[in-house]
Each structure stands twice: as structure tokens, then as C-alpha cells.
Design a protein around this motif. Sequence first.
Motif, PDB file in Angstrom:
ATOM      1  N   SER B 239       0.806  -1.230   0.000  1.00  0.00           N
ATOM      2  CA  SER B 239       0.000   0.000   0.000  1.00  0.00           C
ATOM      3  C   SER B 239       0.838   1.279   0.000  1.00  0.00           C
ATOM      4  CB  SER B 239      -0.940   0.009   1.207  1.00  0.00           C
ATOM      5  OG  SER B 239      -0.183  -0.118   2.390  1.00  0.00           O
ATOM      6  N   THR B 240       2.084   1.176   0.451  1.00  0.00           N
ATOM      7  CA  THR B 240       2.929   2.371   0.478  1.00  0.00           C
ATOM      8  C   THR B 240       4.303   2.024  -0.089  1.00  0.00           C
ATOM      9  OG1 THR B 240       3.921   1.968   2.653  1.00  0.00           O
ATOM     10  CG2 THR B 240       1.819   3.150   2.610  1.00  0.00           C
ATOM     11  N   PHE B 241       5.070   3.050  -0.420  1.00  0.00           N
ATOM     12  CA  PHE B 241       6.455   2.805  -0.825  1.00  0.00           C
ATOM     13  C   PHE B 241       7.339   3.933  -0.309  1.00  0.00           C
ATOM     14  CE2 PHE B 241       7.277   5.870  -4.302  1.00  0.00           C
ATOM     15  CZ  PHE B 241       5.989   6.373  -4.508  1.00  0.00           C
ATOM     16  N   LEU B 242       8.627   3.636  -0.211  1.00  0.00           N
ATOM     17  CA  LEU B 242       9.581   4.637   0.262  1.00  0.00           C
ATOM     18  C   LEU B 242      10.168   5.375  -0.935  1.00  0.00           C
ATOM     19  CD1 LEU B 242      11.451   2.652   3.064  1.00  0.00           C
ATOM     20  CD2 LEU B 242       9.612   4.323   3.315  1.00  0.00           C
ATOM     21  N   ALA B 243      10.220   6.697  -0.817  1.00  0.00           N
ATOM     22  CA  ALA B 243      10.713   7.520  -1.924  1.00  0.00           C
ATOM     23  C   ALA B 243      11.750   8.496  -1.387  1.00  0.00           C
ATOM     24  CB  ALA B 243       9.551   8.293  -2.556  1.00  0.00           C
ATOM     25  N   THR B 244      12.968   8.412  -1.887  1.00  0.00           N
ATOM     26  CA  THR B 244      13.987   9.402  -1.559  1.00  0.00           C
ATOM     27  C   THR B 244      13.781  10.577  -2.514  1.00  0.00           C
ATOM     28  OG1 THR B 244      15.473   7.545  -1.116  1.00  0.00           O
ATOM     29  CG2 THR B 244      16.450   9.751  -1.164  1.00  0.00           C
ATOM     30  N   VAL B 245      13.388  11.730  -1.969  1.00  0.00           N
ATOM     31  CA  VAL B 245      13.077  12.887  -2.816  1.00  0.00           C
ATOM     32  C   VAL B 245      14.187  13.926  -2.635  1.00  0.00           C
ATOM     33  CG1 VAL B 245      11.393  14.691  -3.326  1.00  0.00           C
ATOM     34  CG2 VAL B 245      10.609  12.435  -2.599  1.00  0.00           C
ATOM     35  N   SER B 246      14.837  14.299  -3.726  1.00  0.00           N
ATOM     36  CA  SER B 246      15.969  15.226  -3.642  1.00  0.00           C
ATOM     37  C   SER B 246      15.897  16.234  -4.776  1.00  0.00           C
ATOM     38  CB  SER B 246      17.281  14.436  -3.700  1.00  0.00           C
ATOM     39  OG  SER B 246      17.348  13.703  -4.915  1.00  0.00           O
ATOM     40  N   GLY B 247      16.869  17.121  -4.821  1.00  0.00           N
ATOM     41  CA  GLY B 247      16.976  18.073  -5.927  1.00  0.00           C
ATOM     42  C   GLY B 247      16.224  19.371  -5.676  1.00  0.00           C
TER      43      GLY B 247
END
Lengths: 79, 461
Positions: B239-247
Motif C-alpha cells: 500500500s505504500t512505498f519509500l521515496a527518496t526525494v531530492s533536488g
Amino acid sequence: MRLRVDPVKCQGYLVCTDLAARHFSVDDWGFAQALQIDVAEADVPAVTEAIDECPVRAIRWIEGPATGSAAPRQALPDP
Amino acid sequence: MVAPPLPVPTTLSAARPWPGLADGLLGRDPFAREDRDAYEARGGHRDRRPAGDGADRLSRLASSPGLGALLGRGGAAFPALTKIRAVAAGAARAGVPPVVVANGAEGEPLSVKDRYLLRYRPHLVLDGLLSVAEALDAPVAHVYVADRAAQESVASAIAELDLPARGPQLRVFTAQDTYVAGEETAVVRALTTGIARPTDKPPRPFQVGVGGAPTLVLNVETLACIARAGLPGGQDGGSTFLATVSGAGRSPVLYELPTGLPLGALLSEHLGRADSGIDVLVGGFFGGILPAWPDLELSHPGVLRRGGSLGCGSLHLLAPPACPVRTTADVVAYYARHNAGQCGMCMASTSAIAATLAELADPREGVNYAALLPRWAAQLRGRGACAVPDAVAVLLRALLRSHPQVVTRHLASGCDQCRREPGEPRWGHLFVSLPADDEAAADGVPAARARELVPSAGGTR
Ligand code: SF4
Ligand code: SF4
């Protein structure tokens, strides 16, 4: 049956494209790839010769259906 | 004119569950390491080795919520249950016990989620690993890591567990920290021979793996999702996922997001706006650069429909004046340097393509770039022993498909953004690291330490 050129081994000698032009193509950097089409009965002798004559034994038979001219998509790193 | 290099924050500043997901993978206190007691307090490590044989345990595992639809989180998005069943069948056919591997060697420079899980949520990963190993009657399960903090955290979690001698035994293996070390066949080869380099396929690890045995290699986030599906309350595993958000000049944040969230909602949260003109490099270095469409659905099928790949879930934002051609050139230059150095076609093509893309700053007369780029994209598909050549093909295709006018403009008149000084770092800004433990004390404290470090194949983070 189809063919696969092991990219680790292939050194671009291009023996394969000379011997079995219908089943191999050369990229812009001089390395070979096997076209992903089934090998017809009539082509087996030429293909077998290419497999045997490749100086680094980079070509092998693989199972599975033909996927057209492009190679199958590889799994991405770490599925 | 040459654009001055900007200092870019590359250390993760926060880990945040999306509103309403406080009980998910990150939890309420993301930077507190969850030890055995804390994990058991929320219902983990239940029924270690329950009654019944492997087949019973496998069907019980298969029926946990959401498992049938769970896609692998390492990048390829292969259905996890299909892979588990293929290994079970392969082991039965071969008459040898299978090997199970938790893969935490996260080579993608823009993703830290696997390193995060191993460091702060080791029991979630081990619980998933043990459930799968028990279902397959695997005597040994390996945890494959690439950094010391992960190795230490997992080793102490295994010591905390104090496993009975009759179940699967856990071992930690520390691999070289390279881009390709986490590729499945590199994992198998490292565990067998110590050399973390891919081998050509077929055979795939589920057919011939560690020491010749059918081997299941699952990403550590996939295993955490499997463990979560078994926790009380039965949350859907996918149901969920991990997202590394950068920039976009912001400090990187690790989010836990609902699968399928529209990108616009994430941008509003992360940037305070969902404005246009932003591009996003999706899925580590793998999924291509797409315009940051607000309605882009953040799921594997959602991103695939728009010509990219969600891959490991990372999203690197490119705000104006960042140039998608330049970023593509930088990523291919990274590959030219960090391929495994074993396939002639990969080494030759990545160097040549990186050089050609860099040339678009000032295109040469008489070179038909418009014909070369799609031609190369087609030539690279499925060619390498690993997927690096495919990654380059995806990058080229996404560039041509999403940014045709930008490419045309480069061909007509070059690009200031793409011009660079000799020796200027190419990919140092395309990198995210976890904070050192003492920096992670408070969520939201910007650890805006611009990292000098150029991520090298031998580097650690
Ligand atoms: S003959 Fe062998 S080494 Fe030469 S191009 Fe063909 S596959 Fe490669
Ligand atoms: S395709 Fe490239 S990165 Fe992959 S194994 Fe071959 S040389 Fe290495």
C-alpha cells in the motif's frame, strides 16, 4: 531456440556476423548481438559454425520464444 | 558563459510518513532504531516457525494482505510472490534447499531507503526474511549489505533475536559499495566467490544461484512490506512505498507515500507548490527524466505508462534552469565511470554516448545527432550482463520522447547549461546520503552540508 551473445565475453571479432549474418548484428561500437528470432532448421549449420568459431566462445543457445528483432529487456538491478 | 556550480545539499534532512501513514514503514519516530522489544511491541516476530510444513507456510504467506500484488522494490518491479514460487518450484525440482537473500546493497546514488531500513528498521527486514526463508524451508538466509552502519545494525538485530538452532540461520555479508553490487547475479556471485559483478543471464538466480542452489534475492523494502503484511491489523503489503526525494535545491527527504499518489500532491508538500517547468529524474539513474506532470501516478504501472520507470522509488527534482540534456549527460558519464568494467559493449557505448551528449553544448557540424540518439537507444536494449545499458536506453528514449523541443534547441544553437569547465564534477550533485547518527536527532533540522565527495564505486555513505 534462440541465441545470446554474452556481453562479458564478446570482444567484437565479428566472426559470427560473417558466418551467420541472419542471426547477428553489429552495434556502432563493433560488438555483436544476437537477433532475437527463432533459428530455422536451415540456419542451424551456419549458426553452429559461428558458435564454434567465435574465438572467445561468447555465443550460446537459449530457450524461450522469439521476441522480435530487439533483445529481451533485462531485469533492472536488484529486483 | 558557463553556469556556476551550485552548492547542493545532499544529506537527508528528514524522514516523513505521508499524513495518515504514521504506522507504516517509517513510523512515528523515524530516526530511532527499532530494536527487538519495540518491534515485538507492535506485534512483530509472531509465530516464529509455526506448525505445518513449508508448503503450509508458503500458502499462509501467500494469503497475507496484498502479497499477491506486491511488486519488488529494488527496481525491476517483478511480482514478489511469483519469484518466491519460482524458487520453491526450482528447489523442489533440483532436490536442493534454496538460499534466500535480503538485498540491501543500494547502489543508486539518489536512493537511501534500503540503507535507512537496515539501519533503523532491521527487525522489519529480518522478520520478512525469516518468514520467506521458513516458507521455503531454506536453512540459510543472507543479509547482503554495502555499508558499515547497516552491517552493524543488522548484526546486533540478529544477536537480539537469539534464533533457535532448528530454523533458518541468518548471516550478514558486506559487499563492495558499487553501483552494480546489488544486481541479482552480482549478489549471487559475491556470496559464492566474493566478486560482486553481474553475470550474463540466463540462468537467473532462481534457476542457478548461490553455490548452484536456486536462490531468492529480494530487496529489503520488499521484505519489510512482507513483514508488515503479517503484523496485527493486516496492512496491505504494497500500500505504500519509500521515496527518496531530492533536488531543486532542497534538502533531501525520505517519504513514505501511498502507492499511486499523484506527483502534484508530493510537490505541493515538498516544495510548497506544484508549479510547471520542473523535471524529475525517476527511479535512481534508471527511470529517465520526465516533466513533473502533477497527474503522474506514482506507481510502477503509472510511471511506465508515461514512458519512465519508478524503479527504486527515488525522485530527483530538476528545477529551472537545470537542463534535462545536461543531467542525462551527467548520468551517462556516471555510468561510463561506474559500470562493472567487464562488458566491452557497455564500456564502449557509455563512454561514447556520454561524450556525444556533452557535445550538445556546442554541436559539431555534420553529425546527425537526431538519428544517432534513437539508434543507440535501440541498440542497447537487453544487451548487457546487467541492466546498465538498458538504463542508458531508457534515459535516451525518455529524453527524446519527453523533451523533443529541448533536444532540437540544443541541436540548433547549443546550450549554456550544458557547457562546462574541464574537470568540473559531473554527478557529485546527484547523490543523497543518510545523516551521521548524531545529525539525525531531530526531524527537519536541515543538515545542509554540501557534500564534496564524488560518489566513487569504492566510496561509503
Ligand atoms: S564472434 Fe564472438 S567475439 Fe566475435 S563478435 Fe561474434 S560473439 Fe563477439
Ligand atoms: S553491462 Fe556494464 S555495468 Fe553491467 S556488467 Fe556489463 S560492464 Fe558491468
